[in-house]
Design an enzyme around this catalytic site. Structure first.
Site, PDB file in Angstrom:
ATOM      1  N   GLY A 268      -4.330  10.587  -3.166  1.00  0.00           N
ATOM      2  CA  GLY A 268      -3.057  10.381  -3.831  1.00  0.00           C
ATOM      3  C   GLY A 268      -2.970   8.994  -4.447  1.00  0.00           C
ATOM      4  O   GLY A 268      -3.707   8.081  -4.072  1.00  0.00           O
ATOM      5  N   CYS A 269      -2.081   8.850  -5.399  1.00  0.00           N
ATOM      6  CA  CYS A 269      -1.977   7.587  -6.133  1.00  0.00           C
ATOM      7  C   CYS A 269      -1.481   6.462  -5.233  1.00  0.00           C
ATOM      8  O   CYS A 269      -2.111   5.401  -5.144  1.00  0.00           O
ATOM      9  CB  CYS A 269      -1.102   7.749  -7.365  1.00  0.00           C
ATOM     10  SG  CYS A 269       0.490   8.543  -7.076  1.00  0.00           S
ATOM     11  N   TYR A 270      -0.360   6.670  -4.551  1.00  0.00           N
ATOM     12  CA  TYR A 270       0.124   5.636  -3.628  1.00  0.00           C
ATOM     13  C   TYR A 270      -0.906   5.375  -2.542  1.00  0.00           C
ATOM     14  O   TYR A 270      -1.133   4.227  -2.128  1.00  0.00           O
ATOM     15  CB  TYR A 270       1.427   6.081  -2.952  1.00  0.00           C
ATOM     16  CG  TYR A 270       2.666   6.011  -3.799  1.00  0.00           C
ATOM     17  CD1 TYR A 270       3.139   4.780  -4.265  1.00  0.00           C
ATOM     18  CD2 TYR A 270       3.395   7.152  -4.111  1.00  0.00           C
ATOM     19  CE1 TYR A 270       4.307   4.709  -5.027  1.00  0.00           C
ATOM     20  CE2 TYR A 270       4.570   7.083  -4.868  1.00  0.00           C
ATOM     21  CZ  TYR A 270       5.015   5.860  -5.314  1.00  0.00           C
ATOM     22  OH  TYR A 270       6.163   5.790  -6.055  1.00  0.00           O
TER      23      TYR A 270
END
Lengths: 346, 346, 346, 346
Positions: free
Chosen positions: A153-155
């Site tokens: 995921g990006c975060y």
């Protein structure tokens, strides 16, 4: 010796991660886009849906997804559909012998954790077991050998890269929970029309969302080997791209003394992680459009807290760029192939 | 046969056009940046002034400009300083045998016209006579043979490319003045700090400036062979990059009938000009970060007016990109070398 | 003597024009909001749908619209629903004795013109005949006597105010078509979620839409008494609020000589139209959040073209502000009542 | 009984806080602007420097500051100059009998603390002792009696209001340092032109600045009675206005149980502090242009951390709005007089 060419497919090419994959792969020296497919909402030339891509010639038309057609025309496929749909397609492709990279959250967590945080049924455990978590800075060798990759995921990417160097050093010492104050541009929420993401709503604003409940929380704790308990706060920036993480860790002063050198050394052989010199801070604009992650550390002596800042492009290192980095490794290419662009800055 | 490498210098690398040149040239397959110099305000590693460029290794440090040093270390130089300083440096370099491209307005106009619109003394006429106006879509052959090139203005490039196809067709017919309603992002005004360009001032705003007095007016008329008298209105967009031109030409209905086909044919062999299909319009975001120019035409039968829209990146086709396109031609390379990036869109 | 209080209703209070009406009316010294109703999608406290309004106490809850309920609780109603729905509701309310102001395009044009440009069936001609076009700067007396008002379009307001002073002066002289190059912020397109209006799509972009087909075209020509044929180009600005019009009129030099004084004199008694001193230009930020219209004129002698610039807030003078100005007149109040705010600038 | 009118002066009316004061005071029912003065860089009508204010009639011209002239024409003065200049002017005015409000940081801290964090010499201790810290939610009575007020800093206001309710409750318990992750729009950095604040630099970016060294750190600790040690991180948002604070406090679960009710009760009689219902979060856009502060609390049980969010307008409650609130109290007016605007939202 000439590099062997790889035929690649993109499932979901009109979403934000998908269109970024098309952009990157169209310039890749050893990969050819041979398959583009989506839900069937857009079919035909990709330039009709995405005008900035209309001049990319030699791209196949977008079709409605068929696992058969995909398996026939591709050696490797990126699946960039919403969580809940994406993972099982990636799994199916992998079972048919296509190396598959899933950009959704479906294959990143143990089934029970997924069920809790995504409030949806996970894929089967034996299938999950085959998927390698694709964060090359942590497990380059595993990724290189994988046929099914769960793209982070990006975060999670920004947070894990910010904190991972600490894992071994603090392992034996008790530290309190780590605060991760994270901010993301609007594309992180996907391309489907939503009222709160309209420019008329989001411009000039800033606010938190999914407070205490963001599904990247367990992914980050897992990526840090469970050494840290974290509190992830996710907030919306009124800009298109970019993630900025400000992390706060109570630290032993002895460890803090040479913390910059430790970080620099930890990432010495990671081509995409740039540990900035003391006194410098990451900028979202420095990494926008790239696969880079900027990291800086600052020891606050007054409070005994280490501040770690990191910035990535949520569509680059946070999605499509990282997926391509993983694909490069899976194909035996240098991991930076096709990923050496510099940001525009302005 | 291997391409011969070209040693290039950039004078003014910390301005917006200059930093874009560094970005582009650092990725060029046949050019090596061997010289970076400015006014002396910033010296040392370019990454100190421009953090997004700090990972570009093998760049020379920025020094205070010296014509001697430049001539010794470069085969070709880009001069991207403010008008009034830039042209004479380009001329001097050309006289020392360095192929030179001047990105300012100093070498684009006859001396008397320059004096009127720039309110400054021009360089000598015999020197001006040596400079070739570098808009390859109009005069590719001249550029290829040139040793001193006057790189066009940003508004001028967008406007001339929008209207040039009409020149031959309307030549014999009287048409009234052409209205050019042009809009530019903030980087068009340069990188020096000005109160009206602060984000706190310009964000959420839009307004015209230099009404009736913009110095690109005569450059556009010259680029259209004096066939059209134009009224150029320049307006500020609250975004970093991009120029959008909306041009309005009263046209003979007979000519209008096949105007799209005529435009498409005119630009058939121009790799950077994309004449959009009927019903499509240019987007600034489609060209941002690229050397492309999108053009569309729409015939308004009610009023007998042809609407021509064009979009470029003011730092791409409007400055650094075009300068590199010119440099490619001057060096005998394909004009698209190092200029094939796709825009990010978001 | 104390002012008699007016009970007002807002139909459509969660759209952009509607919420602006709530904001303005909540501060009005002589009007009380006694009715809020919409399609039924949002019911209950308005602060639930619109957090910035949650502290306005004493507002009625939002209900599903009922003509009966509205007629019972209101002396005057604003109807701010989409075109096609809005007009017939306003008509019905007027027939029940409620003074009604329709903010849609339904009641502004003759039936046949409406059919052509809106591609929808108009309301009956005898009903249309009752509606007064509510642009007080042109027909203050008619508005004051009206019980049913068609509130002008946003582009139409900015364009008519820019050009109306010319109508009498050029009437006897032939002038060519007038080019109106207009730009609008994103709220002009309404609050319903649309992919192209997402911040991730529109930020950093600019482009035209409905080229040659915008439905405000006949409204502007009508507002200029048919003296000018116009070509309206509508373009999207990546900001929330504001309209900027750049109009181009070929003009007789004799008329041009004292054009600024003529404009200033024409609008002398119009409290919301500010004819700027020579050399000044309108700014969208100067009018954002207000009911003001800034206008400037510049005569371009080279080309014989008069440039007229105007700026309004599309939700202010272009919608809710103007509707309140009309309501003030209909109720016998000073037209500026509740409309004297200064813009925030930044 | 009629309210007695107060003659007010603004020193520094062309900076961001100053122009906001002009906007607010021009609408105030009991105050008249009788004096405007600055450094002398801008003199004459304020509308020449600030076009959005040009229609405010009856304003005095801007003159070069003179303490004599100010003292003669004003009962109360706002001094909104840079720190280092502002405080001593406010002191001088107070000594001449003018009630004075200093918007700079000069009078907020003990001399030795000021010297450390501002790296500049403080004003004399006896003078500092006369200045009341003007945060009415903490010390309304002191402000009401004051003749010299130190208006709080923008970050300090948002942070203190977020955390102040906790002070009494945690006093006896040891809590670790509090992390305050704060974000501000660009106007917080003032109106003087700086390269890093140009729209071409700041748009689309986000980054921290003055890491570990922001001068509001001791002001916040002082405003919390020294109960909390804080780590303040200040970060730049690419928007004009607004501050958002995310604060993280390790808390005893017993205290957390009814934390929302405690906050609501604490601020029950504070008209500008809006404690949002559970599940809601502050939005910068909800407070932009107002004197409001939105606060929300969320207890994170997993980690034992209380998240407190607050949002203000840095030019409103963070500067000019709060200064007017203080002035109202000093003059015996209701503190909300002239401060009841609702935000525009979009």
């Amino acid at each position: 010796m000439e590099q062997q060419r790889v035929r690649v497919g993109i499932v979901g090419p009109t979403g934000y991660a998908g269109m970024e994959l098309v952009r990157l792969l169209a310039q890749h020296p050893y990969m050819d886009i041979t398959y583009l497919a989506g839900s069937g909402a857009h079919t035909g030339p990709i330039g009709d849906a995405l005008p900035h891509l209309r001049r990319l010639s030699k791209l196949p038309p977008v079709s409605a997804f068929s696992a058969n057609a995909c398996a026939e025309s591709c050696d490797l496929a990126f699946v960039a559909l919403p969580s809940g749909e994406s993972g099982s397609i990636a799994v199916e492709l992998a079972q048919r012998g296509v190396r598959a990279i899933d950009l959704s959250g479906d294959l990143r967590l143990p089934g029970d954790v997924y069920r809790t945080w995504y409030q949806r049924e996970p894929v089967a455990d034996d299938v999950l077991a085959r998927a390698v978590y694709g964060l090359p800075e942590l497990n380059r060798a595993d990724v290189s050998a994988a046929s099914l990759v769960a793209n982070p995921g990006c975060y999670a990417t920004a947070a894990i890269l910010a904190l991972r160097p600490l894992v071994d050093w603090v392992k034996s010492k008790r530290v309190g929970p780590v605060v991760i104050d994270a901010k993301s541009g609007a594309t992180g929420a996907g391309r489907a029309a939503k009222q709160n993401l309209q420019l008329g709503e989001l411009a000039n604003d800033f606010y938190p969302y999914r407070v205490g409940a963001h599904q990247h929380t367990p992914e980050i704790e897992q990526g840090l080997d469970g050494v840290f308990q974290i509190l992830l706060t996710t907030q919306l920036l009124p800009i298109p791209r970019g993630i900025f993480v400000s992390a706060y860790v109570s630290l032993d002063p002895d460890l803090a003394a040479d913390i910059h050198a430790r970080y620099a050394s930890f990432y010495e052989s990671a081509p995409f992680v740039d540990v900035l010199p003391p006194g410098h801070v990451p900028h979202i604009k420095s990494v926008a459009g790239t696969n880079d992650c900027q990291v800086s550390v600052a020891w606050n002596e007054r409070t005994g807290i280490l501040q770690v800042f990191s910035a990535i492009d949520n569509l680059g290192k946070g999605a499509a760029g990282q997926a391509l980095q993983n694909a490069n490794l899976m194909c035996g290419f240098d991991e930076t192939t096709g990923l050496t662009e510099t940001s525009l800055w302005t």
